[in-house]
Design a protein around this motif. Sequence first.
Motif, short mmCIF file in Angstrom:
data_model
loop_
_atom_site.label_atom_id
_atom_site.label_comp_id
_atom_site.label_asym_id
_atom_site.label_seq_id
_atom_site.Cartn_x
_atom_site.Cartn_y
_atom_site.Cartn_z
N GLY A 178 0.85 -1.14 -0.01
CA GLY A 178 0.04 0.02 0.10
C GLY A 178 0.78 1.15 -0.11
O GLY A 178 0.59 2.29 -0.72
N VAL B 258 2.15 2.02 -3.38
CA VAL B 258 1.14 2.65 -4.37
C VAL B 258 1.36 4.01 -4.63
O VAL B 258 1.37 4.48 -5.64
CB VAL B 258 -0.14 2.26 -4.04
N VAL B 259 1.86 4.59 -3.60
CA VAL B 259 1.86 6.03 -3.68
C VAL B 259 3.34 6.39 -3.85
O VAL B 259 3.79 7.36 -4.60
CB VAL B 259 1.46 6.80 -2.58
N LYS C 147 -5.81 5.34 -6.15
CA LYS C 147 -4.35 4.64 -5.39
C LYS C 147 -5.01 3.53 -4.38
O LYS C 147 -4.42 2.70 -3.94
CB LYS C 147 -3.62 5.48 -5.11
N GLY D 255 -4.82 -0.40 -3.84
CA GLY D 255 -4.41 -0.86 -2.68
C GLY D 255 -5.58 -2.12 -2.09
O GLY D 255 -5.09 -3.09 -1.97
N VAL E 267 -1.64 3.19 1.82
CA VAL E 267 -1.62 4.31 0.78
C VAL E 267 -1.85 5.53 1.50
O VAL E 267 -0.97 6.17 1.11
CB VAL E 267 -2.82 4.16 0.09
#
Length: 258
Positions: free
Chosen positions: A77, A80-81, A107, A111, A166
């Motif tokens: 997670g 993802v960013v 996003k 996740g 995330v």
Amino acid sequence: MSAAISAVHLLASETRKLRTVATTWVLTAIGWGLVVLSALLPYLIPAMGSPFTGSAEQVASTIDAIGANSIIVMIVGILVVTTEFRHGTIGRTLQLVPSRMRVLGAKLAAGIVYSLAFVLTSLVIVTVILFAMSIAGDAPLHWGAPVGTALWQAFAGLALTSVLGVAVGALIRSQVIAITVSLIWIFVVEQLVFGLRPSAGQWLPFQALNSVFLTAETRAQMPPNAQFLEPGVALAAFLGYVVVFTVVAAVLMRARDV
């Protein structure tokens, strides 16, 4: 309709980014290995558990091995960013999709998709393990209410964990710092607080999450002075943390420069 199609395309783009990063696959493979280890240890080492009988409680406890490895979903997670900030592609993403909230929402959804995929694939692994132990020990499997509870807890718990990951990634942005801080918090800070003040420590995020995956049988085997939240209370507490972190991440993502 066009907005819905655009959202689907944005989600597909975010999931494609995850699939094309080698780190995602490496972490997933590690997670599967940890699931196997967590599922087998209580039955391979007598001191850690009891002989496998195939009871619904034991089946549920084995499924809970998936949730016990939530740290993998947390780190993915974060990726993802932070992967976009690390490689400098976040600016291009925001040029294509000017709404930062839509980007963050995609996003978060990516996740969650990953967490569901991780749970489903891990369930295949756990099912194979359960049937193998059932055949080896001549112990028929029972699928009672505890199994259903373990299943929804695995999906809900890891989906929330991915959202938290995330959010943490959006807050900290630096991949190395975000992962390092998360690991220190989970394995050092929470363990120290829980060890020194169990009554307060049980309310910390990952102590609460761990409590979600503790079956009645596991709780019965713990020392009398062990303090853990009831699963429903624990899930609500963890949800509270996820909501707070996500809201703060959304506010800061709108306010800060890229």
